[in-house]
Scaffold this active site. Sequence first.
Site, PDB file in Angstrom:
ATOM      1  N   HIS A  83     -12.967  -4.186   4.586  1.00  0.00           N
ATOM      2  CA  HIS A  83     -11.527  -4.438   4.475  1.00  0.00           C
ATOM      3  C   HIS A  83     -10.783  -4.081   5.761  1.00  0.00           C
ATOM      4  O   HIS A  83     -10.077  -4.920   6.319  1.00  0.00           O
ATOM      5  CB  HIS A  83     -10.960  -3.684   3.261  1.00  0.00           C
ATOM      6  CG  HIS A  83      -9.475  -3.832   3.091  1.00  0.00           C
ATOM      7  ND1 HIS A  83      -8.792  -3.407   1.984  1.00  0.00           N
ATOM      8  CD2 HIS A  83      -8.517  -4.352   3.913  1.00  0.00           C
ATOM      9  CE1 HIS A  83      -7.502  -3.669   2.111  1.00  0.00           C
ATOM     10  NE2 HIS A  83      -7.310  -4.232   3.289  1.00  0.00           N
ATOM     11  N   GLU A  86       0.838  -1.204   0.000  1.00  0.00           N
ATOM     12  CA  GLU A  86       0.000   0.000   0.000  1.00  0.00           C
ATOM     13  C   GLU A  86       0.876   1.259   0.000  1.00  0.00           C
ATOM     14  O   GLU A  86       0.435   2.319   0.429  1.00  0.00           O
ATOM     15  CB  GLU A  86      -0.943   0.011   1.222  1.00  0.00           C
ATOM     16  CG  GLU A  86      -1.861  -1.192   1.352  1.00  0.00           C
ATOM     17  CD  GLU A  86      -3.143  -1.091   0.513  1.00  0.00           C
ATOM     18  OE1 GLU A  86      -3.265  -0.115  -0.256  1.00  0.00           O
ATOM     19  OE2 GLU A  86      -3.987  -1.989   0.629  1.00  0.00           O
TER      20      GLU A  86
HETATM   21  O1  2HA Z   1      -0.612  -5.457   3.248  1.00  0.00           O
HETATM   22  O2  2HA Z   1      -3.643  -5.382   4.493  1.00  0.00           O
HETATM   23  O3  2HA Z   1      -4.490  -4.079   2.331  1.00  0.00           O
HETATM   24  C1  2HA Z   1      -1.696  -6.201   3.571  1.00  0.00           C
HETATM   25  C2  2HA Z   1      -2.952  -5.441   3.510  1.00  0.00           C
HETATM   26  C3  2HA Z   1      -3.304  -4.767   2.251  1.00  0.00           C
HETATM   27 ZN    ZN Z   2      -5.602  -4.625   4.323  1.00  0.00          ZN
END
Ligand code: 2HA
Ligand code: ZN
Length: 270
Positions: free
Chosen positions: A215, A120
């Site tokens: 998420h 990310e």
């Molecule tokens: O890097 O949680 O969203 C692992 C994550 C990506």
């Molecule tokens: Zn994540």
Amino acid sequence: MNKSILDGRPQLTAEVNKVAEVAGYLWQKGWAERNGGNITINITEWVDDEIRRMPAISPVKPIGATLPHLKGCYFFCKGTNRRMRDLARWPMQNGSVIRILDDCASYVIIADEPVAPTSELPSHLSVHNYLIKNGSPYKASLHTHPIELIAMSHNPAFLKKDVLTNLLWSMIPETKAFCPRGLGIIPYALPSSVELANATLKELDDYDVVMWEKHGVFAIGPDIMEAFDMVDTLSKSAQIYINSRCMGFEPTGMSQEQMHEMSIAFHLPK
Ligand code: 2HA
Ligand code: ZN
């Protein structure tokens, strides 16, 4: 022992140690399965001339975005595919220090080992760019997968603006006091995508913690401990709500008057 960039730098060491401590909490809380979650911290204020002269230990890599306010900045980043529980014990083997190059579009790793930074990275660095642009004192960004908050994001009724914020604030006085800007909501978007990064930036105008629907959460703070504390406080409220529902009743919640009284007493922004 091999030499580390932390040697003889107590302030930099203290910041990395905080990252390791928080990584341990994320694992203990069950918010960090496998490699779940990311942490980046802006360490530029602790960088000296010797660090600025340190050679790259990786090829030049594109960030995936041009971020003009990051010129000459340095970050400590969790490694991609690395486990939070390993970052907790061995931060310099599961994270690395990167230098943003003068084109503001690429970076190199400089220490301690060539551990590739978080998947990310574009969203985390876009957030740091935005913070510097706005003159913010915030240095840390955190992404994690808190169970109860994610569960609540599966209910469309909670995704309308500030519904979840008000519900969570009303569960216990501390939540409004210590997370006074509430919880922003970002509709589901592909992990690591530019859409997710852009939507996150927009919400951070109004919130220190945002929910990535189904998420996880993304939080910013002056340091990583404070970013964690805000998520922890919101998560506590989510647990109180869920525990009440599990006992078979809808929790009453503090009234709007009681929350307003809190805002006045503690000079809260909302
Ligand atoms: O890097 O949680 O969203 C692992 C994550 C990506
Ligand atoms: Zn994540």
